[in-house]
Design a protein around this motif. Structure first.
Motif, PDB file in Angstrom:
ATOM      1  N   THR A  25      -4.145   0.813   7.061  1.00  0.00           N
ATOM      2  CA  THR A  25      -5.064   1.116   5.964  1.00  0.00           C
ATOM      3  C   THR A  25      -6.377   1.605   6.556  1.00  0.00           C
ATOM      4  N   MET A  26      -7.059   2.508   5.843  1.00  0.00           N
ATOM      5  CA  MET A  26      -8.264   3.124   6.393  1.00  0.00           C
ATOM      6  C   MET A  26      -9.324   3.273   5.315  1.00  0.00           C
ATOM      7  N   ASP A  27     -10.588   3.321   5.754  1.00  0.00           N
ATOM      8  CA  ASP A  27     -11.691   3.559   4.828  1.00  0.00           C
ATOM      9  C   ASP A  27     -12.839   4.199   5.577  1.00  0.00           C
ATOM     10  N   ILE A  28     -13.542   5.090   4.921  1.00  0.00           N
ATOM     11  CA  ILE A  28     -14.668   5.780   5.550  1.00  0.00           C
ATOM     12  C   ILE A  28     -15.900   4.895   5.647  1.00  0.00           C
TER      13      ILE A  28
ATOM     14  N   ALA B  96      -9.162   1.432   1.846  1.00  0.00           N
ATOM     15  CA  ALA B  96      -8.779   0.050   2.144  1.00  0.00           C
ATOM     16  C   ALA B  96      -9.184  -0.934   1.059  1.00  0.00           C
ATOM     17  N   GLY B  97     -10.306  -0.633   0.358  1.00  0.00           N
ATOM     18  CA  GLY B  97     -10.745  -1.551  -0.682  1.00  0.00           C
ATOM     19  C   GLY B  97     -10.950  -2.954  -0.142  1.00  0.00           C
ATOM     20  N   THR B  98     -10.430  -3.947  -0.864  1.00  0.00           N
ATOM     21  CA  THR B  98     -10.585  -5.342  -0.447  1.00  0.00           C
ATOM     22  C   THR B  98      -9.590  -5.741   0.631  1.00  0.00           C
ATOM     23  N   GLY B  99      -8.546  -4.926   0.834  1.00  0.00           N
ATOM     24  CA  GLY B  99      -7.444  -5.303   1.706  1.00  0.00           C
ATOM     25  C   GLY B  99      -6.261  -5.858   0.937  1.00  0.00           C
ATOM     26  N   PHE B 100      -6.443  -6.135  -0.358  1.00  0.00           N
ATOM     27  CA  PHE B 100      -5.388  -6.727  -1.186  1.00  0.00           C
ATOM     28  C   PHE B 100      -4.163  -5.831  -1.273  1.00  0.00           C
ATOM     29  N   ASN B 101      -4.374  -4.552  -1.488  1.00  0.00           N
ATOM     30  CA  ASN B 101      -3.235  -3.636  -1.622  1.00  0.00           C
ATOM     31  C   ASN B 101      -2.457  -3.549  -0.304  1.00  0.00           C
ATOM     32  N   ALA B 102      -3.172  -3.543   0.817  1.00  0.00           N
ATOM     33  CA  ALA B 102      -2.502  -3.505   2.117  1.00  0.00           C
ATOM     34  C   ALA B 102      -1.662  -4.756   2.336  1.00  0.00           C
TER      35      ALA B 102
ATOM     36  N   HIS C 178      -1.457  -8.491  11.221  1.00  0.00           N
ATOM     37  CA  HIS C 178      -0.654  -7.389  11.764  1.00  0.00           C
ATOM     38  C   HIS C 178      -0.915  -6.068  11.052  1.00  0.00           C
ATOM     39  N   VAL C 179      -1.614  -6.080   9.927  1.00  0.00           N
ATOM     40  CA  VAL C 179      -2.002  -4.832   9.267  1.00  0.00           C
ATOM     41  C   VAL C 179      -3.108  -4.169  10.083  1.00  0.00           C
ATOM     42  N   THR C 180      -2.963  -2.864  10.352  1.00  0.00           N
ATOM     43  CA  THR C 180      -3.981  -2.111  11.092  1.00  0.00           C
ATOM     44  C   THR C 180      -5.040  -1.591  10.133  1.00  0.00           C
ATOM     45  N   VAL C 181      -6.300  -1.856  10.422  1.00  0.00           N
ATOM     46  CA  VAL C 181      -7.420  -1.368   9.624  1.00  0.00           C
ATOM     47  C   VAL C 181      -8.252  -0.425  10.479  1.00  0.00           C
ATOM     48  N   ILE C 182      -8.492   0.785   9.969  1.00  0.00           N
ATOM     49  CA  ILE C 182      -9.229   1.791  10.727  1.00  0.00           C
ATOM     50  C   ILE C 182     -10.374   2.328   9.873  1.00  0.00           C
ATOM     51  N   GLU C 183     -11.563   2.409  10.492  1.00  0.00           N
ATOM     52  CA  GLU C 183     -12.704   3.039   9.828  1.00  0.00           C
ATOM     53  C   GLU C 183     -12.697   4.529  10.185  1.00  0.00           C
ATOM     54  N   ARG C 184     -12.426   5.356   9.155  1.00  0.00           N
ATOM     55  CA  ARG C 184     -12.324   6.795   9.417  1.00  0.00           C
ATOM     56  C   ARG C 184     -12.324   7.539   8.080  1.00  0.00           C
ATOM     57  N   ASP C 185     -12.681   8.800   8.135  1.00  0.00           N
ATOM     58  CA  ASP C 185     -12.602   9.677   6.974  1.00  0.00           C
ATOM     59  C   ASP C 185     -11.144   9.784   6.531  1.00  0.00           C
ATOM     60  N   GLY C 186     -10.870   9.386   5.300  1.00  0.00           N
ATOM     61  CA  GLY C 186      -9.501   9.398   4.800  1.00  0.00           C
ATOM     62  C   GLY C 186      -8.860  10.766   4.774  1.00  0.00           C
ATOM     63  N   LEU C 187      -9.678  11.824   4.695  1.00  0.00           N
ATOM     64  CA  LEU C 187      -9.126  13.175   4.664  1.00  0.00           C
ATOM     65  C   LEU C 187      -8.450  13.546   5.979  1.00  0.00           C
ATOM     66  N   LYS C 188      -8.761  12.807   7.053  1.00  0.00           N
ATOM     67  CA  LYS C 188      -8.167  13.090   8.363  1.00  0.00           C
ATOM     68  C   LYS C 188      -6.879  12.321   8.609  1.00  0.00           C
TER      69      LYS C 188
ATOM     70  N   PRO D 186     -19.054   2.987  -8.563  1.00  0.00           N
ATOM     71  CA  PRO D 186     -19.132   2.199  -7.333  1.00  0.00           C
ATOM     72  C   PRO D 186     -18.548   2.980  -6.162  1.00  0.00           C
ATOM     73  N   LEU D 187     -18.961   2.604  -4.947  1.00  0.00           N
ATOM     74  CA  LEU D 187     -18.367   3.197  -3.756  1.00  0.00           C
ATOM     75  C   LEU D 187     -16.970   2.645  -3.515  1.00  0.00           C
ATOM     76  N   SER D 188     -16.723   1.399  -3.953  1.00  0.00           N
ATOM     77  CA  SER D 188     -15.416   0.809  -3.739  1.00  0.00           C
ATOM     78  C   SER D 188     -15.124  -0.213  -4.828  1.00  0.00           C
ATOM     79  N   LEU D 189     -13.852  -0.275  -5.225  1.00  0.00           N
ATOM     80  CA  LEU D 189     -13.409  -1.168  -6.292  1.00  0.00           C
ATOM     81  C   LEU D 189     -12.156  -1.905  -5.871  1.00  0.00           C
ATOM     82  N   ALA D 190     -11.992  -3.125  -6.414  1.00  0.00           N
ATOM     83  CA  ALA D 190     -10.680  -3.765  -6.428  1.00  0.00           C
ATOM     84  C   ALA D 190     -10.012  -3.294  -7.708  1.00  0.00           C
ATOM     85  N   SER D 191      -8.950  -2.509  -7.579  1.00  0.00           N
ATOM     86  CA  SER D 191      -8.364  -1.829  -8.729  1.00  0.00           C
ATOM     87  C   SER D 191      -7.754  -2.808  -9.725  1.00  0.00           C
ATOM     88  N   VAL D 192      -7.549  -2.323 -10.948  1.00  0.00           N
ATOM     89  CA  VAL D 192      -6.900  -3.098 -12.006  1.00  0.00           C
ATOM     90  C   VAL D 192      -5.501  -3.502 -11.527  1.00  0.00           C
ATOM     91  N   PRO D 193      -5.138  -4.778 -11.565  1.00  0.00           N
ATOM     92  CA  PRO D 193      -3.838  -5.204 -11.028  1.00  0.00           C
ATOM     93  C   PRO D 193      -2.636  -4.474 -11.621  1.00  0.00           C
TER      94      PRO D 193
END
Length: 397
Positions: free
Chosen positions: A117-120, A96-102, A139-149, A66-73
């Motif tokens: 938190t960021m996601d490409i 960023a995934g689902t946002g749960f970890n953030a 209040h959590v900041t979410v940014i769409e961007r290449d994580g390598l940057k 998958p391109l994105s997963l909600a990880s094993v708790p």
């Protein structure tokens, strides 16, 4: 009378199970009991949110993962324990995934902390933003961007955590993590993935621990290679610095099989992945072998774990981890050994058995990883086994 547990009760039951297997820092446990995972997974049966399983949130039409997963708790909790975030910390999450970890991170660092938190992927970033807003974590900041940057505008960070597999550490991350800061990432080398906790000491990272894990690889790194054999039913996964020649291996599984056995035994639930980890401390021939059902049906010797077993590859020969049940020891009925193919199959099998024996003599030992930037002078490295990547040099000892 309805005896079905409420979602709050199911969430606490799941955390009880996780804590029973691995005690957690108080702040991590409290966050896991507080943040409602089910609300970050709309469309899923809410009860399934409180099983210890990963959930796909965006499929990948172009590949098997998958391109994105909600990880094993339990893996989420383990990595948060490694990160050891504190109230008031400034944090960056890559993936960023689902946002749960953030949301969990926001609970841990509190009102005085800051979480970015960021996601490409735009869809994933939007999902995270929407779910965080819905659950009260605006209040959590979410940014769409290449994580390598990374996210330079909110740096420096006290801690950084990646929830995607990394083959290398980008130079931007070095610049954005404060000296003395902690980095936790699923790090990939020699075919395996470990959640490695690292502390920055000036121009180096030094590990504080490693745990087995598995994550979707980040987009944009291509240091891993795959050699497909036997019409694609067998695959050898290796790093770009390793000498693996697919042409030399074309007919290797048509040669005679050699089996050698160690004295090491394991129980049904006893992990033996440390063999792989420890072998990489001294051996540049370690790769990952993937054997499909088609190959097994064709008569190839079954690896210990068909989809991912450690293997040693040299020229036109290969050896890999196998096991067999022996009832002489009911507590540890599985004996570990090596299967070898090719002209040097016996030698490689003996070498792998030596790795098994070394692990078995001290099963809890974990190597130390020290990481330098690629430009570091080789005469200034700590003593150990050197593996060169594109942007870094790692030393295992």
């Amino acid at each position: 009378m309805n005896d079905t547990p409420t979602l709050d009760e199911q969430r606490n039951q799941l955390v009880d199970e996780i804590v029973a297997g691995r005690p957690l820092p108080v702040a991590v446990e409290q966050a896991m009991r507080t943040v409602p995972r089910d609300q970050f997974l709309p469309g899923l049966d809410p009860s399934k949110a409180y099983t210890d399983e990963a959930v796909s949130i965006k499929e990948n039409p172009g590949g098997p993962l998958p391109l994105s997963l909600a990880s094993v708790p339990s893996i989420v909790a383990m990595m948060l324990a490694q990160l050891d975030a504190q109230p008031g910390d400034r944090l960056l999450e890559i993936g960023a995934g689902t946002g749960f970890n953030a949301a969990l991170l926001a609970e841990i660092v509190g009102e005085d902390g800051q979480v970015t938190t960021m996601d490409i992927d735009s869809d994933v970033a939007l999902h995270a933003r929407t779910m965080l807003n819905k659950t009260g974590y605006e209040h959590v900041t979410v940014i769409e961007r290449d994580g390598l940057k990374g996210v330079a505008e909110n740096a420096p960070y006290d801690r950084m955590i990646a929830t995607v597999g990394l083959w290398d550490i980008p130079s931007a991350w070095w610049e954005q993590l404060a000296d003395g800061g902690q980095l936790v990432l699923p790090f990939r080398w020699r075919g395996q993935t470990r959640s490695v906790a690292l502390t920055r000491h000036g121009e180096t990272f030094v590990s504080d621990g490693m745990e087995l894990c598995g994550f979707v690889p980040i987009i944009g790194q291509d240091g891993e290679r795959t050699a497909e054999l036997a019409d694609g039913t067998i695959r050898v996964h290796y790093d770009q610095d390793q000498s693996v020649d697919r042409d030399l291996l074309t007919d290797v599984f048509s040669t005679s099989l050699v089996e050698l056995w160690s004295e090491a035994r394991v129980g049904g639930q006893e992990p033996f992945d440390g063999i792989w980890l420890r072998a990489t401390v001294s051996d540049n021939t370690v790769c990952r072998l993937e054997v499909t059902k088609e190959a097994l049906d064709a008569g190839v010797r079954r690896p210990a774990i068909p989809v991912r077993s450690p293997a040693l590859v040299v020229g036109g020969s290969v050896a890999y981890l196998i096991l067999q049940r022996e009832d002489a020891d009911p507590e540890r009925p599985w004996r570990l050994g090596a299967a070898g193919y090719g002209p040097a199959g016996s030698d490689l099998a003996r070498k792998l058995v030596a790795h098994i024996d070394a692990w078995s003599a001290d099963r809890e030992a974990v190597p130390t990883m020290t990481i330098y930037t690629a430009g570091a002078a080789r005469d200034g490295l700590v003593e150990g086994h050197v593996i060169a990547k594109d942007e870094t040099v790692i030393v295992l000892g």
